[in-house]
Motif scaffolding. Structure first.
Motif, PDB file in Angstrom:
ATOM      1  N   MET A   1     -24.388  37.337   7.683  1.00 43.09           N
ATOM      2  CA  MET A   1     -23.598  38.153   8.626  1.00 43.09           C
ATOM      3  C   MET A   1     -24.088  37.903  10.049  1.00 43.09           C
ATOM      4  O   MET A   1     -25.279  37.950  10.312  1.00 43.09           O
ATOM      5  N   TYR A   2     -23.144  37.661  10.915  1.00 42.72           N
ATOM      6  CA  TYR A   2     -23.485  37.424  12.314  1.00 42.72           C
ATOM      7  C   TYR A   2     -23.021  38.595  13.167  1.00 42.72           C
ATOM      8  O   TYR A   2     -22.093  39.312  12.811  1.00 42.72           O
ATOM      9  N   GLN A   3     -23.678  38.721  14.285  1.00 46.14           N
ATOM     10  CA  GLN A   3     -23.332  39.787  15.216  1.00 46.14           C
ATOM     11  C   GLN A   3     -23.193  39.208  16.616  1.00 46.14           C
ATOM     12  O   GLN A   3     -23.946  38.307  17.012  1.00 46.14           O
ATOM     13  N   LYS A   4     -22.242  39.717  17.370  1.00 47.67           N
ATOM     14  CA  LYS A   4     -22.145  39.366  18.797  1.00 47.67           C
ATOM     15  C   LYS A   4     -21.967  40.652  19.579  1.00 47.67           C
ATOM     16  O   LYS A   4     -21.418  41.634  19.085  1.00 47.67           O
ATOM     17  N   HIS A   5     -22.437  40.593  20.805  1.00 47.07           N
ATOM     18  CA  HIS A   5     -22.339  41.774  21.658  1.00 47.07           C
ATOM     19  C   HIS A   5     -21.339  41.511  22.777  1.00 47.07           C
ATOM     20  O   HIS A   5     -21.433  40.515  23.482  1.00 47.07           O
ATOM     21  N   CYS A   6     -20.393  42.403  22.926  1.00 50.50           N
ATOM     22  CA  CYS A   6     -19.373  42.266  23.964  1.00 50.50           C
ATOM     23  C   CYS A   6     -19.883  42.907  25.257  1.00 50.50           C
ATOM     24  O   CYS A   6     -20.284  44.070  25.259  1.00 50.50           O
ATOM     25  N   ASP A   7     -19.875  42.120  26.341  1.00 49.24           N
ATOM     26  CA  ASP A   7     -20.375  42.675  27.604  1.00 49.24           C
ATOM     27  C   ASP A   7     -19.273  43.377  28.390  1.00 49.24           C
ATOM     28  O   ASP A   7     -19.498  43.868  29.486  1.00 49.24           O
ATOM     29  N   GLN A   8     -18.077  43.417  27.831  1.00 44.38           N
ATOM     30  CA  GLN A   8     -16.976  44.099  28.508  1.00 44.38           C
ATOM     31  C   GLN A   8     -16.877  45.559  28.072  1.00 44.38           C
ATOM     32  O   GLN A   8     -16.731  46.449  28.888  1.00 44.38           O
ATOM     33  N   CYS A   9     -16.974  45.793  26.751  1.00 43.01           N
ATOM     34  CA  CYS A   9     -16.878  47.174  26.253  1.00 43.01           C
ATOM     35  C   CYS A   9     -18.214  47.641  25.668  1.00 43.01           C
ATOM     36  O   CYS A   9     -18.334  48.772  25.226  1.00 43.01           O
ATOM     37  N   HIS A  10     -19.215  46.743  25.656  1.00 41.72           N
ATOM     38  CA  HIS A  10     -20.567  47.082  25.190  1.00 41.72           C
ATOM     39  C   HIS A  10     -20.610  47.528  23.735  1.00 41.72           C
ATOM     40  O   HIS A  10     -21.379  48.408  23.368  1.00 41.72           O
ATOM     41  N   ARG A  11     -19.766  46.916  22.912  1.00 43.03           N
ATOM     42  CA  ARG A  11     -19.800  47.174  21.481  1.00 43.03           C
ATOM     43  C   ARG A  11     -20.241  45.891  20.778  1.00 43.03           C
ATOM     44  O   ARG A  11     -20.018  44.799  21.281  1.00 43.03           O
ATOM     45  N   SER A  12     -20.842  46.053  19.607  1.00 45.62           N
ATOM     46  CA  SER A  12     -21.189  44.913  18.794  1.00 45.62           C
ATOM     47  C   SER A  12     -20.109  44.688  17.753  1.00 45.62           C
ATOM     48  O   SER A  12     -19.513  45.636  17.258  1.00 45.62           O
ATOM     49  N   SER A  13     -19.852  43.433  17.440  1.00 52.51           N
ATOM     50  CA  SER A  13     -18.927  43.134  16.360  1.00 52.51           C
ATOM     51  C   SER A  13     -19.606  42.191  15.376  1.00 52.51           C
ATOM     52  O   SER A  13     -20.577  41.522  15.703  1.00 52.51           O
ATOM     53  N   PHE A  14     -19.085  42.150  14.158  1.00 56.28           N
ATOM     54  CA  PHE A  14     -19.741  41.424  13.078  1.00 56.28           C
ATOM     55  C   PHE A  14     -18.776  40.460  12.416  1.00 56.28           C
ATOM     56  O   PHE A  14     -17.578  40.710  12.349  1.00 56.28           O
ATOM     57  N   SER A  15     -19.332  39.354  11.927  1.00 55.70           N
ATOM     58  CA  SER A  15     -18.534  38.397  11.168  1.00 55.70           C
ATOM     59  C   SER A  15     -19.432  37.695  10.168  1.00 55.70           C
ATOM     60  O   SER A  15     -20.620  37.515  10.397  1.00 55.70           O
ATOM     61  N   SER A  16     -18.852  37.306   9.051  1.00 51.26           N
ATOM     62  CA  SER A  16     -19.617  36.569   8.046  1.00 51.26           C
ATOM     63  C   SER A  16     -19.512  35.074   8.264  1.00 51.26           C
ATOM     64  O   SER A  16     -20.153  34.305   7.572  1.00 51.26           O
ATOM     65  N   SER A  17     -18.713  34.633   9.236  1.00 56.53           N
ATOM     66  CA  SER A  17     -18.528  33.201   9.454  1.00 56.53           C
ATOM     67  C   SER A  17     -18.755  32.837  10.908  1.00 56.53           C
ATOM     68  O   SER A  17     -18.386  33.581  11.814  1.00 56.53           O
ATOM     69  N   GLU A  18     -19.395  31.684  11.113  1.00 57.66           N
ATOM     70  CA  GLU A  18     -19.592  31.171  12.460  1.00 57.66           C
ATOM     71  C   GLU A  18     -18.450  30.255  12.872  1.00 57.66           C
ATOM     72  O   GLU A  18     -18.424  29.726  13.960  1.00 57.66           O
ATOM     73  N   LEU A  19     -17.511  30.028  11.972  1.00 54.59           N
ATOM     74  CA  LEU A  19     -16.423  29.090  12.235  1.00 54.59           C
ATOM     75  C   LEU A  19     -15.244  29.797  12.893  1.00 54.59           C
ATOM     76  O   LEU A  19     -15.004  30.975  12.652  1.00 54.59           O
ATOM     77  N   GLY A  20     -14.519  29.038  13.724  1.00 57.26           N
ATOM     78  CA  GLY A  20     -13.323  29.576  14.358  1.00 57.26           C
ATOM     79  C   GLY A  20     -13.645  30.451  15.552  1.00 57.26           C
ATOM     80  O   GLY A  20     -14.794  30.565  15.968  1.00 57.26           O
ATOM     81  N   GLY A  21     -12.642  31.076  16.082  1.00 53.29           N
ATOM     82  CA  GLY A  21     -12.807  31.909  17.265  1.00 53.29           C
ATOM     83  C   GLY A  21     -13.331  33.282  16.911  1.00 53.29           C
ATOM     84  O   GLY A  21     -13.399  33.671  15.749  1.00 53.29           O
ATOM     85  N   TRP A  22     -13.735  33.990  17.933  1.00 56.82           N
ATOM     86  CA  TRP A  22     -14.292  35.330  17.732  1.00 56.82           C
ATOM     87  C   TRP A  22     -13.781  36.202  18.870  1.00 56.82           C
ATOM     88  O   TRP A  22     -14.172  36.032  20.016  1.00 56.82           O
ATOM     89  N   LEU A  23     -12.919  37.153  18.549  1.00 54.97           N
ATOM     90  CA  LEU A  23     -12.423  38.092  19.547  1.00 54.97           C
ATOM     91  C   LEU A  23     -13.042  39.460  19.303  1.00 54.97           C
ATOM     92  O   LEU A  23     -13.201  39.882  18.161  1.00 54.97           O
ATOM     93  N   CYS A  24     -13.384  40.131  20.383  1.00 52.97           N
ATOM     94  CA  CYS A  24     -13.907  41.489  20.251  1.00 52.97           C
ATOM     95  C   CYS A  24     -12.835  42.376  19.614  1.00 52.97           C
ATOM     96  O   CYS A  24     -11.710  42.440  20.106  1.00 52.97           O
ATOM     97  N   PRO A  25     -13.167  43.059  18.502  1.00 53.57           N
ATOM     98  CA  PRO A  25     -12.168  43.903  17.832  1.00 53.57           C
ATOM     99  C   PRO A  25     -11.826  45.160  18.619  1.00 53.57           C
ATOM    100  O   PRO A  25     -10.850  45.833  18.339  1.00 53.57           O
ATOM    101  N   VAL A  26     -12.646  45.480  19.603  1.00 57.45           N
ATOM    102  CA  VAL A  26     -12.428  46.706  20.383  1.00 57.45           C
ATOM    103  C   VAL A  26     -11.533  46.438  21.589  1.00 57.45           C
ATOM    104  O   VAL A  26     -10.514  47.079  21.783  1.00 57.45           O
TER     105      VAL A  26
END
Ligand SMILES: [Zn+2]
Length: 65
Positions: free
Chosen positions: A1-26
């Motif tokens: 499981m991977y995590q990224k932190h959004c610096d726009q809304c300051h929320r963390s989001s999670f994904s099980s894959s490093e492939l493809g794009g990653w959009l903040c769900p918030v």
């Protein structure tokens, strides 16, 4: 499981894959080029070599189960 932190809304989001794009769900910000963090340890993951990060994926998967 991977995590990224959004610096726009300051929320963390999670994904099980490093492939493809990653959009903040918030807020929908494109986080694709942001650094990956291990969702369990919060250590930064440097994804370059494919065999290496496939190992990490299996490793974290075992921990989640
Ligand atoms: Zn966001």
């Amino acid at each position: 499981m991977y995590q990224k932190h959004c610096d726009q809304c300051h929320r963390s989001s999670f994904s099980s894959s490093e492939l493809g794009g990653w959009l903040c769900p918030v807020c929908g910000k494109d986080l694709t080029k942001y650094p990956f963090f291990d969702a369990m340890t919060l250590e930064r993951i440097h994804i370059k070599a494919i065999p290496y990060h496939k190992k990490i994926e299996k490793y974290t998967f075992k921990h989640i189960r």
